[in-house]
Design an enzyme around this catalytic site. Structure first.
Site, mmCIF file in Angstrom:
data_model
loop_
_atom_site.group_PDB
_atom_site.id
_atom_site.type_symbol
_atom_site.label_atom_id
_atom_site.label_comp_id
_atom_site.label_asym_id
_atom_site.label_seq_id
_atom_site.Cartn_x
_atom_site.Cartn_y
_atom_site.Cartn_z
ATOM 1 N N GLY D 146 9.880 0.711 4.975
ATOM 2 C CA GLY D 146 9.168 0.032 3.905
ATOM 3 C C GLY D 146 8.040 0.903 3.375
ATOM 4 O O GLY D 146 7.577 1.832 4.040
ATOM 5 N N CYS D 147 7.574 0.591 2.179
ATOM 6 C CA CYS D 147 6.544 1.442 1.565
ATOM 7 C C CYS D 147 5.234 1.354 2.352
ATOM 8 O O CYS D 147 4.599 2.371 2.632
ATOM 9 C CB CYS D 147 6.338 1.054 0.106
ATOM 10 S SG CYS D 147 6.117 -0.710 -0.189
#
Lengths: 323, 323, 323, 323
Positions: D146-147
């Site tokens: 995920g970012c």
């Protein structure tokens, strides 16, 4: 071996983009970057994302001439002419981003100031690539058009012989005002604001006046909008031509142009952000021709077009380094 | 005792501002707020900063009539007419923010849809206060103009008998597109973008067509810009009048208007944010009249003007609650 | 008859908001606005939307004393002290927005510079209203807290005796950096950017250090975000207290505070824009207390709190002019 | 001959950037782009500036397998697993941008939903390149982090064995919330707003929990800020290590990493916009380690890292197509 190219004035927004484009150019090599007040600093400290890992130098025409065959000059008007002159004297081909070589002397001195190198005006070519490609190819000195002029002239060029009356309502991002910190460019002044300025006359109008037929009646009003990069010229044209003739002119002029898109929908500035493209939409509504042209003011409106011109001047494919 | 007023459709941007203004109004009391999908929620949960400490109700004309002498209706077009009809049948004075009562039936049905309450069109007054003040004062039903129409018509009104040719290039903030979440209103679509839309014809043009003399040739193109609230109409007018005559008309029409400022400089939308003011700059350049008019689209372009009209309809000073 | 109040330094963002609030205040009358470099210009030319129809004067303590019983001083630190001193000598009550009277001398001279009026430090009260209300009521000189300190201290105050370890990660809008045009406040620098600054130590930390118990271990890091007005302090607290005890402390401290909202959801800066409110959300997650406090940095973080304090100092209801 | 690669789900922001990167990749060829609701439209109609001149297809694993040796899947969690499974069954190497293969089954089903292809979890490698490079090189299925997790884990990785207590205060641009139009992503909701969300627990915390030593006490709070692309993770660490030891760990871990910059100044999100870089600043203040890590959430936080991983999986230089 790639051609060495210098960017003179690489700490401003236009010069910085020129450096960023040249860094990745397959046939041109960025060999020097100069700056006035920021000399001694690294370019990638000022603009980390452009990743130009070079130190900004003081301008020294001899030192540049040793390393570069050509230069892009990105100084303010007035300051550009002496630098251009020094580089031309050393044989470099030059694309100048300032207004210093865009206009004939009379127009320049009316809108700007006394000219510092009028003897170079004869050899200077107005660098709107799509309009003056062949002259640019043979030129040693090219004056890249202003950002507003680029968008407005590309919007109007195919119709230029048929313009009875033109209104150009243009909207520019803040980078067009330059890197200098002023009340006008303060975030708090710009945010949540849209405002016209220089309604009585903006200098880029001089370029329109020079490039369009003398009898064209036109009004040009620039507006500042809260975006970083991007420029939209909304042009409202009265012409005697019929709709189909208008559309044919645009298709004929632009369908093979590598950097012009004729779009089915009104273009947004975001469609061309960080590209060298001009996206144009033409419609005829109630007898009026509406031409909308979007560019990135720092790319097609400045550094991108400069590289496009430089490619031609140096014998490289026009689109190299710009896709 | 203050007059009770309801806001029908108080969860959208225009209705929410209407509620916020009425909450602080010295002579009007906000007695009900309704919503369709958000009924049951508190208004200050949706809009904390407006501090309207009331629960949004389902629309019930009888329940409203018990508490309110007047209503501002802020439904979308089509949905507004039945609500307005129900309120008028119960004797309430109504200002409607939708398009439902702005146009004659023919125009409405050409630009919008079948009219749901055509029998009310005769009593409806077009609520551009500065143009129709006396009619509004005596009206029971007022249709608040569209935001674009408000700015453009205020810009052009003093010259309306002398307009040979008009281009209106208008720039609106995103709240003008309403609270509905769409691809168009997504932050990523709007940010760093400026774009024209509905170039072939925007519905607000119907209001200009209706309010301006029939023979006026005009072009209207709306643009979306990355601001929340604000609207700038840049108007380019060809007229036979001389400069002084033009300026005299504006001074004569507007110098006593409480909500219109004739500004020495081009107005920015930020100059009028969250005010009911229209700030206008007039210049004559190269024979063309350039009129720039800035408003807050949710205030003078919607809820503010609605309260201005309501003040007149209920016999209160026109500026009450709006300074 | 309303009390006359002057705003000294009304051309900066904080002073301009102070003038705007006072213009509409029911019991205080704005009788003078001064500026240094903008003296002679009209306030409503600089800030049209605030509608303060007054001319900015040069600072002249005698002239102000004739018209005003109190003053809000909005000069930069260092410049404020002499102005405050001159006004105090003429008997005016003063709220100062600078840092000059917030800290004891040792702290001030460590973080800022030599103090220009140390003899006034004894009478100065730290103007965090909710923490020092009674002292403010009797004070002649109040130092309005910094914007960061206001949000952080309001977030932490109920827990101040139980703070083992605190991280304050704060995000501020650009108006907090002042009206001066710098590279930092240039639109192009701010837009699409989020950045921490002064990680090694920001001056507002000195206020936290002074106001919190000596043994509290805390880290404070400010960030600049692309908004005009607004400040969010996200506070992460290690404490020995249990969740219910924590929540009880907040409810006990704040449920009757007129300008503090205990919110069920994390507050956004937009919820409090152009209000004097501080919106606070408290949660306990995995044993850590997370307190989020949002204010408008120019209102509760500067001019709004200054008026709140002034209301107390002059015997008016605390909330007057601020709702 | 370049390796054919498909992007499955190329109409969302992450997938669109993946397609844009692959279009210019020297050793990989973009051979198919698919979409669910936008199938049949051209990619360059949705995203003109990315200039991917291809039509979005319906997903058909057989058709893709004929043209591609590998795929980047950019579907939402839950929808990704079946597509990944179909592609793996046809022998394609896959990088998945969703959460479906990031977590062990227990964690996944606790934070997300029932897993649709648990039999693939064993072969899936967590694609944080700098942490798991060798495993990625040999992998057939990589789950791109995920970012938020990317930025936070890169910030903490060199210290991971020495983390007594960690607070991660993260700020993300709106593209991180996806292309779906919601009230949260509406321009008017985002502009002039900064807000924490999911304070009680964001799913990316599960990745931190999995990747960091079990005994690490950490708090993670995400915030939404008004930028399009970019993510800053501000990490506050309590550790027993001394300052020099801390700095040595970072230098040792990162000085040869091609996409990590150890910066002398706090990084801004704008420094890394549209690059695959993570820019990290480490300082030790008052005994606390402050690590600031900036990435572009769509590049290093999604599509860029996916291509970085794919380069490794297919035996190309890690940085190809990403400079």
């Amino acid at each position: 071996m790639p051609d060495g190219v210098a960017v003179v004035g690489a700490s401003g927004y236009g010069g910085a983009v020129a450096a960023a484009i040249l860094r990745r150019h397959p046939s041109l090599e960025l060999t020097a970057v100069t700056a006035r007040s920021d000399a001694g600093r690294r370019h990638d400290e000022l603009y980390p994302r452009y990743r130009v890992a070079m130190t900004l130098e003081e301008f020294d025409a001899d030192a540049i001439a040793e390393r570069a065959r050509a230069a892009i000059v990105a100084y303010p008007h007035g300051a550009a002419a002496p630098a251009v002159k020094a580089l031309r004297e050393r044989g470099l081909k030059v694309v100048d981003l300032s207004a210093d070589f865009r206009l004939d002397r009379e127009r320049y001195e009316r809108w700007y100031t006394q000219h510092e190198a009028p003897e170079l005006l004869d050899e200077a070519v107005y660098g709107l690539t799509e309009a003056h490609r062949e002259e640019i190819r043979g030129a040693d000195l090219v004056a890249a058009p202003g950002c507003y002029s680029t968008a407005a002239l590309l919007a109007l060029w195919p119709l230029r012989e048929h313009l009875d009356d033109v209104v150009v309502d243009a909207k520019s991002g803040v980078s067009g005002a330059g890197r200098e910190a002023t009340q006008t460019t303060h975030f708090v002044s710009v945010s949540e604001n849209v405002q016209a300025y220089k309604v009585e006359g903006h200098r880029h109008a001089a370029e329109l006046e020079q490039e369009l037929p003398e009898e064209t009646r036109f009004t040009f009003v620039p507006h500042l909008v809260p975006i970083e990069q991007g420029l939209l010229a909304s042009c409202y044209v009265t012409t005697k031509l019929e709709r189909d003739a208008v559309l044919d002119l645009y298709r004929g002029a632009y369908e093979d142009e590598p950097f012009i898109d004729l779009a089915d929908e009104p273009p947004g500035t975001d469609d061309v952000r960080e590209t060298n493209r001009c996206r144009i939409h033409v419609s005829v509504v109630g007898g009026r021709v509406i031409v909308l042209a979007a560019i990135d003011n720092l790319w097609k409106g400045a550094a991108g077009q400069a590289v496009q011109d430089l490619n031609l001047m140096l014998g490289h494919p026009e689109t190299e380094g710009l896709e």
